[in-house]
Design an enzyme around this catalytic site. Structure first.
Site, short mmCIF file in Angstrom:
data_model
loop_
_atom_site.label_atom_id
_atom_site.label_comp_id
_atom_site.label_asym_id
_atom_site.label_seq_id
_atom_site.Cartn_x
_atom_site.Cartn_y
_atom_site.Cartn_z
N GLU A 267 0.85 -1.19 0.00
CA GLU A 267 0.00 0.00 0.00
C GLU A 267 0.89 1.24 0.00
O GLU A 267 1.86 1.27 0.77
CB GLU A 267 -0.90 0.02 1.25
CG GLU A 267 -1.89 -1.13 1.27
CD GLU A 267 -2.79 -1.14 2.51
OE1 GLU A 267 -2.66 -0.22 3.35
OE2 GLU A 267 -3.62 -2.03 2.63
N HIS A 289 -7.75 1.43 1.58
CA HIS A 289 -7.63 1.28 3.04
C HIS A 289 -8.40 2.38 3.80
O HIS A 289 -7.82 3.13 4.58
CB HIS A 289 -6.15 1.27 3.46
CG HIS A 289 -5.92 0.58 4.77
ND1 HIS A 289 -4.81 -0.16 5.04
CD2 HIS A 289 -6.69 0.51 5.90
CE1 HIS A 289 -4.88 -0.65 6.28
NE2 HIS A 289 -6.02 -0.24 6.82
P1 NAD Z 1 -10.19 -9.09 17.05
O1 NAD Z 1 -8.91 -9.33 17.75
O2 NAD Z 1 -11.39 -8.68 17.85
O3 NAD Z 1 -10.61 -10.41 16.22
C1 NAD Z 1 -9.71 -11.17 15.47
C2 NAD Z 1 -10.18 -12.62 15.47
O4 NAD Z 1 -9.28 -13.39 14.66
C3 NAD Z 1 -10.16 -13.26 16.88
O5 NAD Z 1 -11.41 -13.87 17.13
C4 NAD Z 1 -9.02 -14.25 16.82
O6 NAD Z 1 -9.23 -15.39 17.63
C5 NAD Z 1 -9.02 -14.61 15.33
N1 NAD Z 1 -7.74 -15.14 14.87
C6 NAD Z 1 -6.49 -14.67 15.14
N2 NAD Z 1 -5.56 -15.45 14.54
C7 NAD Z 1 -6.24 -16.42 13.88
C8 NAD Z 1 -5.84 -17.52 13.09
N3 NAD Z 1 -4.54 -17.78 12.87
N4 NAD Z 1 -6.80 -18.31 12.56
C9 NAD Z 1 -8.10 -18.07 12.81
N5 NAD Z 1 -8.55 -17.05 13.56
C10 NAD Z 1 -7.63 -16.23 14.09
O7 NAD Z 1 -9.86 -8.05 15.91
P2 NAD Z 1 -10.90 -7.08 15.16
O8 NAD Z 1 -11.10 -5.86 15.97
O9 NAD Z 1 -12.10 -7.85 14.75
O10 NAD Z 1 -10.01 -6.66 13.89
C11 NAD Z 1 -9.57 -7.65 12.95
C12 NAD Z 1 -8.51 -7.04 12.04
O11 NAD Z 1 -9.12 -6.08 11.19
C13 NAD Z 1 -7.43 -6.24 12.77
O12 NAD Z 1 -6.38 -7.06 13.24
C14 NAD Z 1 -6.96 -5.28 11.71
O13 NAD Z 1 -5.81 -5.80 11.06
C15 NAD Z 1 -8.11 -5.20 10.73
N6 NAD Z 1 -8.66 -3.83 10.62
C16 NAD Z 1 -8.65 -3.21 9.41
C17 NAD Z 1 -9.18 -1.92 9.28
C18 NAD Z 1 -9.21 -1.21 7.95
O14 NAD Z 1 -9.13 0.00 7.93
N7 NAD Z 1 -9.34 -1.91 6.86
C19 NAD Z 1 -9.71 -1.26 10.40
C20 NAD Z 1 -9.72 -1.93 11.62
C21 NAD Z 1 -9.20 -3.22 11.71
#
Ligand code: NAD
Length: 336
Positions: A267, A289
């Site tokens: 990105e 993004h």
């Molecule tokens: P979160 O921690 O609440 O949820 C993540 C989930 O993924 C958890 O339930 C965890 O157990 C699961 N997980 C982790 N590793 C795993 C694996 N190897 N296999 C299967 N499951 C697995 O996080 P969230 O708040 O839901 O956010 C998720 C992701 O979204 C963040 O880490 C971030 O990278 C991304 N995000 C992107 C934006 C954007 O602007 N596009 C904004 C916010 C968050």
């Protein structure tokens, strides 16, 4: 109150957050995020707090070790894969996140899903290019979202917010997560399955796992080939969870029916990226993004990150630490 602290903010954020910090701190805001360690090392040398705006900044062990006064690294967002958390923990520095964007990001995942199912983007292009000259009942045939199966990979905060939306749309929701979420299963009526079943069964697959060594290229050629040729893949988590080369091939050769991407392995997307070589017939939506870019969410993020910094500087524990073990490091240090 005088400005007792120094806080570095790695790229502009909403002024509500900056004003809060300025009540007590001298605040330095980068106009563009630093991309090299050297730039960041220079800026944080005297800093008490670091607010990481975009997660592209290399908050490496070298940066952390050179910041002798640093007590808190606050992410303006959820992902912290660019921060060396272990190095911070060793030095008793809190790393915090701002988990206040789940509903906003879930909206974006659904925006991609709906646009792809109903071909909103090519239909807009069609009208703009003056091609709409008569009614045609078979134009831009989409497919129903209602009654279809949504597969959620990662049923955390955002995954659950997406599940709630999907239930409102009358979808069957299945999920895969490394942790089984039985409360969410009961509350939301979602089913737990293994990854292979989810990929084979879903009409829509949406990714909500963090980027870790385990999730890097979690969706590659093998996984894409398991998906239905009519299926759509949505990614609003982190680009590197999908192998871009494999995805471009899958879209070009029709292994899946479309993709909606807010995040990319590189990105901004470089001009030679394989996704940019795909023809207009490929059902692809892309956003740069911006999944958390709403006015309301940006204010929540800026204020939450600023509050976390001030909380730590006041000697309190933060509300959203990713390294709670720091409490023990600090306690042990006090006892010495
Ligand atoms: P979160 O921690 O609440 O949820 C993540 C989930 O993924 C958890 O339930 C965890 O157990 C699961 N997980 C982790 N590793 C795993 C694996 N190897 N296999 C299967 N499951 C697995 O996080 P969230 O708040 O839901 O956010 C998720 C992701 O979204 C963040 O880490 C971030 O990278 C991304 N995000 C992107 C934006 C954007 O602007 N596009 C904004 C916010 C968050």
């Amino acid at each position: 109150m005088g400005r007792r602290y120094r806080v570095v903010v790695t790229a502009p954020i909403r002024e509500e957050g900056i004003r809060l910090l300025q009540r007590e701190a001298e605040v330095f805001v980068f106009s563009e995020p630093p991309r090299t360690e050297e730039e960041l090392i220079e800026a944080v040398r005297e800093a008490d707090g670091l607010l990481v705006s975009l997660n592209v900044e290399p908050v490496t062990s070298k940066v952390i070790e050179s910041a002798g006064k640093l007590r808190v690294i606050a992410r303006h967002g959820i992902g912290y894969d660019n921060v060396d958390v272990q190095a911070a923990t060793q030095r008793g520095i809190w790393v915090t996140i701002a988990p206040v964007s789940s509903e906003t990001v879930a909206d974006m995942a659904f925006a991609h899903l709906l646009c792809l199912a109903r071909k909103v983007h090519p239909a807009t292009q069609y009208i703009k290019s003056g091609k709409w000259v008569s009614r045609n009942p078979f134009l831009f045939m989409g497919f129903d979202v209602w009654g279809k199966t949504l597969g959620i990979i990662g049923l955390g905060r955002i995954g659950q917010a997406v599940a709630r939306r999907a239930k409102g749309f009358g979808m069957r929701v299945i999920y895969y997560d490394k942790v089984r979420r039985e409360n969410a299963e009961r509350e939301l009526g979602v089913e737990f399955h293994n990854l292979e079943y989810l990929l084979r069964e879903s009409d829509f697959v949406t990714l909500h796992v963090p980027l870790t060594p385990e999730t890097y290229h979690m969706i590659g050629e093998r996984e894409l080939r398991m998906m239905k040729p009519t299926a759509i893949l949505v990614n609003t988590s982190r680009g590197a969870i999908i192998d871009t080369q494999a995805l471009a091939k899958a879209l070009r050769e029709g292994w899946i029916a479309g993709a909606g991407l807010d995040v990319f392995e590189r990105e901004p997307l470089p001009p030679d990226d394989p996704l940019l070589t795909l023809g207009d017939d490929v059902n692809l939506t892309m956003t740069p993004h911006i999944a958390s870019n709403t006015v309301e969410c940006r204010v929540r993020l800026a204020v939450t990150a600023a509050e976390e910094i001030l909380r730590v500087l006041h000697g309190e524990a933060p509300r959203f630490p990713v390294n709670p073990e720091v409490a023990d490091v600090l306690k042990a240090r006090k006892m010495q």
